[in-house]
Motif scaffolding. Structure first.
Motif, PDB file in Angstrom:
ATOM      1  N   PRO A   1      -2.590   9.357   2.472  1.00 19.87           N
ATOM      2  CA  PRO A   1      -3.562  10.276   1.865  1.00 19.87           C
ATOM      3  C   PRO A   1      -3.141  10.678   0.448  1.00 19.87           C
ATOM      4  N   ASN A   2      -4.085  10.685  -0.466  1.00 19.91           N
ATOM      5  CA  ASN A   2      -3.828  11.099  -1.839  1.00 19.91           C
ATOM      6  C   ASN A   2      -4.477  12.443  -2.161  1.00 19.91           C
ATOM      7  N   HIS A   3      -5.753  12.539  -1.884  1.00 15.44           N
ATOM      8  CA  HIS A   3      -6.517  13.707  -2.309  1.00 15.44           C
ATOM      9  C   HIS A   3      -7.367  14.248  -1.173  1.00 15.44           C
ATOM     10  N   LEU A   4      -6.729  14.800  -0.171  1.00 17.68           N
ATOM     11  CA  LEU A   4      -7.472  15.358   0.952  1.00 17.68           C
ATOM     12  C   LEU A   4      -7.979  16.754   0.610  1.00 17.68           C
TER      13      LEU A   4
ATOM     14  N   GLU B   1      -6.016  16.942   7.374  1.00 22.02           N
ATOM     15  CA  GLU B   1      -5.013  15.888   7.513  1.00 22.02           C
ATOM     16  C   GLU B   1      -5.728  14.588   7.840  1.00 22.02           C
ATOM     17  N   LEU B   2      -5.189  13.476   7.343  1.00 19.43           N
ATOM     18  CA  LEU B   2      -5.747  12.161   7.619  1.00 19.43           C
ATOM     19  C   LEU B   2      -4.826  11.436   8.586  1.00 19.43           C
TER      20      LEU B   2
ATOM     21  N   ILE C   1       0.852  -1.170   0.000  1.00 19.13           N
ATOM     22  CA  ILE C   1       0.000   0.000   0.000  1.00 19.13           C
ATOM     23  C   ILE C   1       0.891   1.224   0.000  1.00 19.13           C
ATOM     24  N   SER C   2       0.652   2.130  -0.950  1.00 19.45           N
ATOM     25  CA  SER C   2       1.466   3.341  -1.033  1.00 19.45           C
ATOM     26  C   SER C   2       0.564   4.526  -1.326  1.00 19.45           C
ATOM     27  N   ALA C   3       1.165   5.701  -1.446  1.00 14.03           N
ATOM     28  CA  ALA C   3       0.404   6.906  -1.752  1.00 14.03           C
ATOM     29  C   ALA C   3      -0.258   6.809  -3.115  1.00 14.03           C
TER      30      ALA C   3
END
Length: 148
Positions: free
Chosen positions: A39-42, A47-48, A8-10
């Motif tokens: 997080p990719n598209h916050l 912030e996640l 699992i990556s960005a």
């Protein structure tokens, strides 16, 4: 028999299924650690943070890619309870039309499991069986797919 390798990556989730003699075996990770989610598209200014691990709660199959959400109902299911432990098996048989793919998923975090990992099933597969084991009907300790 070796389980799949999940990364699992960005940029997303990448998987490598290990196939033996025409069969594909996939094992869902029992839990996802906080650093697994990137997080990719916050939305701007947000912030996640995943504050604790999330545990495996469900699994199943899809007809077509995950973004189509075509979740399949198993052809048959069996459940066997012994004390606090429950073993379940679900089976799907399919004839995939040209252009469609089959996918398995592993769901995490409780009812509705909005966090899911997906992996495409080998194109030659015509059936899949899901075996799971849980304690007290909650967290799944083992969830394995076998497709052929």
């Amino acid at each position: 028999m070796k389980p799949s390798i999940l990364t699992i990556s960005a940029c997303g989730i990448f998987t490598t299924g290990i196939a033996f003699a025409g069969e594909q075996h996939l094992t869902c990770p029992a839990r996802l650690e906080p650093d697994a989610i990137q997080p990719n598209h916050l939305p701007a200014g947000w912030e996640l943070h995943m504050l604790r691990p999330v545990y495996l709660t469900e699994g199943g199959m899809l007809h077509g890619p995950p973004e189509e959400s075509a979740f399949l109902v198993p052809d048959n299911s069996t459940s066997r309870k012994a004390g606090k432990q429950t073993r379940e098996m679900q089976h799907w048989s399919f004839d995939v039309p040209h252009g469609y793919t089959m996918w398995v998923y592993c769901g995490y975090g409780g009812g509705g499991a909005t966090l899911k990992l997906f992996q495409q099933v080998t194109e030659s597969a015509t059936e899949c069986t899901l075996s799971s084991q849980s304690t007290n009907g909650r967290t799944k300790e083992v969830l394995e797919f076998s497709c052929k």
